[in-house]
Design an enzyme around this catalytic site. Structure first.
Site, PDB file in Angstrom:
ATOM      1  N   GLU A 244      17.012 -13.854  -6.464  1.00 56.09           N
ATOM      2  CA  GLU A 244      16.700 -14.331  -5.112  1.00 56.09           C
ATOM      3  C   GLU A 244      15.433 -13.648  -4.600  1.00 56.09           C
ATOM      4  OE1 GLU A 244      20.156 -13.354  -2.838  1.00 56.09           O
ATOM      5  OE2 GLU A 244      20.115 -11.262  -3.421  1.00 56.09           O
TER       6      GLU A 244
ATOM      7  N   ALA B  14       0.832  -1.204   0.000  1.00 59.13           N
ATOM      8  CA  ALA B  14       0.000   0.000   0.000  1.00 59.13           C
ATOM      9  C   ALA B  14       0.869   1.257   0.000  1.00 59.13           C
ATOM     10  CB  ALA B  14      -0.930  -0.004   1.209  1.00 59.13           C
TER      11      ALA B  14
ATOM     12  N   LYS C  23      12.861 -11.416  -2.534  1.00 60.35           N
ATOM     13  CA  LYS C  23      12.960 -10.153  -1.805  1.00 60.35           C
ATOM     14  C   LYS C  23      12.201 -10.312  -0.494  1.00 60.35           C
ATOM     15  CE  LYS C  23      12.206  -5.166  -2.177  1.00 60.35           C
ATOM     16  NZ  LYS C  23      11.493  -5.041  -0.891  1.00 60.35           N
TER      17      LYS C  23
ATOM     18  N   LEU D 240      16.223  -0.102  -3.349  1.00 61.55           N
ATOM     19  CA  LEU D 240      16.201  -0.665  -4.694  1.00 61.55           C
ATOM     20  C   LEU D 240      15.090  -0.006  -5.502  1.00 61.55           C
ATOM     21  CD1 LEU D 240      16.619  -4.505  -4.032  1.00 61.55           C
ATOM     22  CD2 LEU D 240      18.336  -2.952  -4.953  1.00 61.55           C
TER      23      LEU D 240
ATOM     24  N   LYS E 227      20.132  -9.102  -9.477  1.00 62.61           N
ATOM     25  CA  LYS E 227      21.382  -8.350  -9.415  1.00 62.61           C
ATOM     26  C   LYS E 227      22.339  -8.823 -10.500  1.00 62.61           C
ATOM     27  CE  LYS E 227      21.099  -8.079  -4.345  1.00 62.61           C
ATOM     28  NZ  LYS E 227      21.729  -8.487  -3.072  1.00 62.61           N
TER      29      LYS E 227
ATOM     30  N   CYS F 223     -12.100 -29.136  28.888  1.00 64.80           N
ATOM     31  CA  CYS F 223     -13.200 -28.733  28.021  1.00 64.80           C
ATOM     32  C   CYS F 223     -13.157 -29.476  26.694  1.00 64.80           C
ATOM     33  CB  CYS F 223     -13.143 -27.228  27.771  1.00 64.80           C
ATOM     34  SG  CYS F 223     -14.287 -26.657  26.497  1.00 64.80           S
TER      35      CYS F 223
ATOM     36  N   ASP G 293       3.947   1.483  -1.223  1.00 66.94           N
ATOM     37  CA  ASP G 293       4.558   1.582  -2.546  1.00 66.94           C
ATOM     38  C   ASP G 293       3.585   2.185  -3.560  1.00 66.94           C
ATOM     39  OD1 ASP G 293       6.953   0.599  -1.714  1.00 66.94           O
ATOM     40  OD2 ASP G 293       6.663  -1.423  -2.496  1.00 66.94           O
TER      41      ASP G 293
END
EC number: 6.5.1.2
Length: 691
Positions: free
Chosen positions: A119, A43, A121, A89, A302, A442, A45
C-alpha cells in the site's frame, strides 16, 4: 535498516557529525512541535542515513542526543500512554534491498510469508483514534512511540475519520493525517490571508495544524487508516471476532465502519504472494505518484497474515514484519528565469516563477507558484537564482528556497508591479494576496469564458474569440448580460451572419434552463467548484435560499468549514447585481429534485431517483446517448438520479459504468462481484433525466 543511497551526504569528520546531529535534532523538534521544520521528509531521511553511516564506522563517538534508533528521532513527547507501542518503519530503497529484507524475514519466521500487503506510504502524521461504543473519544499523536500528545480538539475536523462508526464497537484505529493537494493549496491561501508565513510542505502543514488550538481559522485535513487494534479488556466480543484477522481483512473491516483507507484511493492496498509481485506493485504505485491528489514518499509492505506478524515480532523502534520502500525525492534544483504576474478571475494578482525546464517525477516543470509578494520578499528570491523546486501529487510545483551560496553576483531583484498587469488600474496591497482594485471586472474575458464553459452554462458557439468581441464592443459587462443580447446587436459583429447569430441565441436560450448548480458554478465564487456547487444547490434547492443564508447555515453543507463559509456568503453578496440580472432574464434558479431545508435547519430531501442510495463509478469512454458528456457531467447526472459518484472501486461501490477502454477499475469490480453496465444500459436507467 536504513541503507545509504548514492545521493546521501557523507560526513567527513567528528565536527561534521556533531553538526549533522544538531541539525537533525532541531529539524525533528521543529516538526513535532509545530510542523514548521525547514527539512522535508526526504531531506531529513538523507541526513539521518548519513549519521547512521558515521556511527556505524565510529561506534565509540555516538552522541547521546543522536536521533538514530529512536521513534520520531527522539524529538516527540507525550503524556498519553499507548495501548501498544506505536512504532516507526525501517527503510529500503531498491528491489535488491527489499529482496534481501524479505529473505531475512522468512528465515526469522522459518517459512515463506503467506502473503504481502502492498500500500502507498502516505506522507503525513501518525495518530491513534480511540472509539468507545462507536463514538470517537480521543485522538493521540505517535509521540515517542510509547506515549503521545492528546489532540482530541481536532475531532470533527478530519475528513475520513467519522465521529460515529457504523457499529457500536470499542477499538483503536491508527492512521495517517495529511493534507491533499487541494487542501494544501487552500491552507496556503487561508494562512497567508491571516498574516501567517506559507507552510513549507503538506507534511509540516498537517503536523502544525493538528496541534494548533488557538488559530483564528480552521484548515481541512484527511485521515487514512492503516491499523486496527481491538481492545479485549473492553470489547472482548470484537476482539474474538477479529482474532487471527490479517492486515487486509482488518482494513476491509474499518472501511466498512466508515473510516477512510487507501482502498478508496487510486492506489488501493493489494496482496501479493511473491517478492516479484510485490516489486511489480511498487513500480505500479510509483508510476502513479505524480497523478495522486496527496503526497506519498514510498510504499509500505507488510506480512499480511497475523500469524506471520506474530512470529516475526517487533524491535524497540520498528516491527520486523513491515518495511517502507522509500521513493526518490520530488525536488530538483534549477534556475529562476523570470517572474510573471497573472490576474485571476476574482482580481487576485498572483506571481508565477518561470523556470529553466527541469524534469521532476516524470514531468517537465517550467513554472512554479510563488504564493504572494511577501513570500518573494521573505525568501529573498532574485532573478537568476538557483532554486530548489518541490512537487508532490497534483500540487502545482513551488519554489522551496533559493540556494544563496551559489550566487554569482549577477542575480537581479524581482520587480513588483505598480499597477494591475491586466488593466492598468491600481492595486490593493492591504492583504497578503494583492488584488486589482477593479476586482472581477478586471478579468472580464476570463470570467465570462469560464461561465460559459462546458461544465458550467455550456453555451456552444461562445469561444474565447467571440467573448473578446462582445467585451470589446461593450455589449457585456458580465456573463449575465449574455441573456439580454439581441439579434441586431450580434449581427453588428464581424463574422456573425444570420445563421451563426440565430444558433448562438438558441444556445443562450437553452442555457437558461441549466440546473442551479451549473449557474452557481458559473458565478465563480471562491471556495466553490463543480462538486461543491452541486452540494450547495442540493442542500438549499433555490438561489433565494442560498442568498438568504448566513455563514453558520452555510457550514452545514458537506465540505464547507468555518473559514470557507463566510467567504462564500460574502462573495454571493458582492455578486447580487449579477444574480439579479440572471433572475430578471429568466435563468433557472432551482435545483431539480431538491427541496429547501426546513425552518429548523434540517436538510431538505432529494426526490428519490433511479440510483437512490447507490455509489457509482464511471470508467472508460462513454458512447451512445452519453458520448458527449464530460466526466463532470456524468457525475452530475449520477447525483441528480439520487446516487453518489466516486472515482474508485471498493466494496461500497454499487454499480460500475464500464465504457470502451475500461481497465483496472473494471477488473477490480469483477473481482468484487460488483454490477457492471454498459453506457447504453446506464442511459436506460437514467433515461428520464437525459430528456
Amino acid at each position: 535498516m536504513a541503507v545509504m543511497t548514492t545521493t546521501d551526504a557523507v560526513i567527513a569528520d567528528d565536527l561534521a557529525y556533531a553538526e549533522a546531529v544538531e541539525t537533525a535534532v532541531k529539524a525533528a523538534a521543529a516538526y513535532y512541535a509545530g510542523g514548521d521544520s525547514a527539512l522535508d521528509d526526504d531531506a531529513y531521511d538523507r541526513l539521518v542515513r548519513a549519521i547512521v553511516a558515521w556511527e556505524t564506522d565510529h561506534p565509540e563517538q555516538v552522541l547521546p542526543e543522536s536521533p538514530t534508533g529512536k521513534v520520531a528521532g527522539g524529538a516527540a513527547e507525550g503524556d498519553v500512554p499507548h495501548i501498544q507501542p506505536m512504532l516507526s518503519l525501517d527503510n529500503v530503497f531498491s528491489a535488491e534491498q527489499f529482496a534481501t529484507w524479505a529473505a531475512s524475514l522468512e528465515r526469522r519466521i522459518g517459512r515463506p510469508v503467506a502473503a504481502w500487503s502492498v500500500e502507498p506510504k502516505l506522507d503525513g502524521l501518525a495518530v491513534a483514534a480511540r472509539y468507545r461504543e462507536g463514538k470517537l473519544v480521543q485522538l493521540i499523536t505517535r509521540g515517542d512511540g510509547t506515549a503521545g500528545e492528546d489532540v482530541s480538539h481536532a475531532i470533527g475536523t478530519l475528513a475520513g475519520l467519522p465521529e460515529t462508526l457504523a457499529e457500536p464497537v470499542t477499538l483503536e484505529i491508527r492512521g495517517e493525517v495529511l493534507m491533499t493537494a487541494a487542501q494544501f493549496e487552500r491552507a496556503l491561501a487561508v494562512r497567508t490571508e491571516h498574516g501567517g508565513e506559507p507552510f513549507a510542505n503538506p507534511r509540516s502543514a498537517s503536523a502544525g495544524t493538528l496541534r494548533a488550538k488557538d488559530r483564528p481559522y480552521r484548515l481541512e485535513m484527511t485521515f487514512f487508516g492503516y491499523g486496527c487494534l481491538p481492545l479485549p479488556a473492553i470489547d472482548a466480543a470484537l476482539a474474538e471476532r477479529l482474532s487471527g484477522s490479517g492486515h487486509s481483512d482488518l482494513m476491509a473491516y474499518i472501511a466498512d465502519l466508515g473510516v477512510h483507507t487507501t482502498a478508496a484511493t487510486q492506489v488501493p492496498a493489494r496482496t501479493a504472494t511473491a517478492v516479484e509481485e510485490v516489486q511489480a506493485r511498487v513500480e505500479e504505485i510509483a508510476a502513479l505518484r505524480a497523478e495522486l491528489p496527496f503526497g506519498i514518499d514510498g510504499i509500505v509492505i507488510k506480512a499480511d497474515a497475523a500469524a506471520d506478524q506474530q512470529a516475526a515480532g517487533s524491535g524497540s523502534r520498528a516491527p520486523r514484519w513491515a518495511i517502507a520502500w522509500k521513493l526518490p525525492a520530488v525536488e530538483k534544483v534549477t534556475r529562476l528565469l523570470n517572474v510573471e504576474w497573472n490576474v485571476g478571475r476574482t482580481g487576485i494578482i498572483a506571481p508565477r516563477a518561470v523556470l529553466e525546464p527541469v524534469e521532476i517525477d516524470g514531468s517537465t516543470v517550467t513554472y512554479a507558484t510563488l504564493h504572494n509578494p511577501n513570500d518573494i520578499t521573505r525568501r529573498d528570491l532574485r532573478i537568476g537564482d538557483q532554486v530548489m523546486v518541490y512537487k508532490a501529487g497534483d500540487i502545482i510545483p513551488r519554489i522551496e528556497a533559493p540556494l544563496a551560496h551559489l550566487r554569482t553576483g549577477t542575480e537581479q531583484p524581482i520587480a513588483f508591479p505598480e499597477t494591475c498587469p491586466q488593466c492598468g488600474s491600481g492595486i490593493d496591497t492591504s492583504e497578503q494576496r494583492w488584488r486589482c482594485e477593479r476586482g472581477r471586472d478586471c478579468h472580464l474575458v476570463a470570467s465570462v469564458s469560464y461561465a460559459v464553459g462546458r461544465d458550467q452554462l455550456d453555451i456552444e458557439g461562445l469561444g474565447l474569440t467571440r467573448v473578446v468581441q462582445l467585451t470589446d464592443a461593450g455589449l457585456i459587462k458580465d456573463f449575465a448580460d449574455l441573456f439580454t443580447l439581441t439579434r441586431d446587436q450580434l449581427l453588428t459583429l464581424e463574422r456573425m451572419g444570420p445563421t451563426s447569430t440565430d444558433n448562438l441565441l438558441a444556445a443562450i436560450e437553452q442555457a437558461k434552463s441549466r440546473p442551479l448548480s451549473r449557474v452557481l458554478c458559473a458565478l465563480g465564487v471562491r471556495g466553490t467548484g463543480r462538486s461543491m456547487s452541486r452540494r450547495i444547490a442540493r442542500y438549499f434547492a433555490t438561489m433565494d435560499h442560498i442568498r438568504n443564508t448566513d455563514a453558520e447555515a452555510m457550514q452545514k453543507v458537506e465540505g464547507i468549514g468555518v473559514e470557507k463559509a463566510p467567504v462564500i456568503v460574502a462573495e454571493l453578496a458582492q455578486l447580487a447585481p449579477v444574480i439579479d440580472k440572471l433572475v430578471a432574464a429568466g435563468v433557472n434558479m432551482t435545483e431539480p429534485g431538491a427541496t429547501p431545508p426546513s425552518a429548523d435547519g434540517a436538510e431538505g430531501a432529494m426526490a428519490l431517483g433511479p440510483l437512490h442510495g447507490m455509489t457509482v463509478v464511471v470508467t472508460g469512454a462513454m458512447t451512445g446517448p452519453l458520448e458527449k458528456l464530460s466526466r463532470n457531467q456524468m457525475n452530475e447526472l449520477i447525483e441528480r438520479a439520487g446516487g453518489k459518484s466516486s472515482s474508485s472501486v471498493s466494496k461500497r461501490t454499487s454499480l460500475l459504468v464500464g465504457g470502451e477502454g475500461a481497465g483496472s477499475k473494471r477488473t477490480k469490480a469483477e473481482d468484487l462481484a460488483i454490477r457492471i453496465v454498459s453506457p447504453d444500459e446506464f442511459a436506460e436507467l437514467v433515461a428520464d433525466l437525459l430528456l
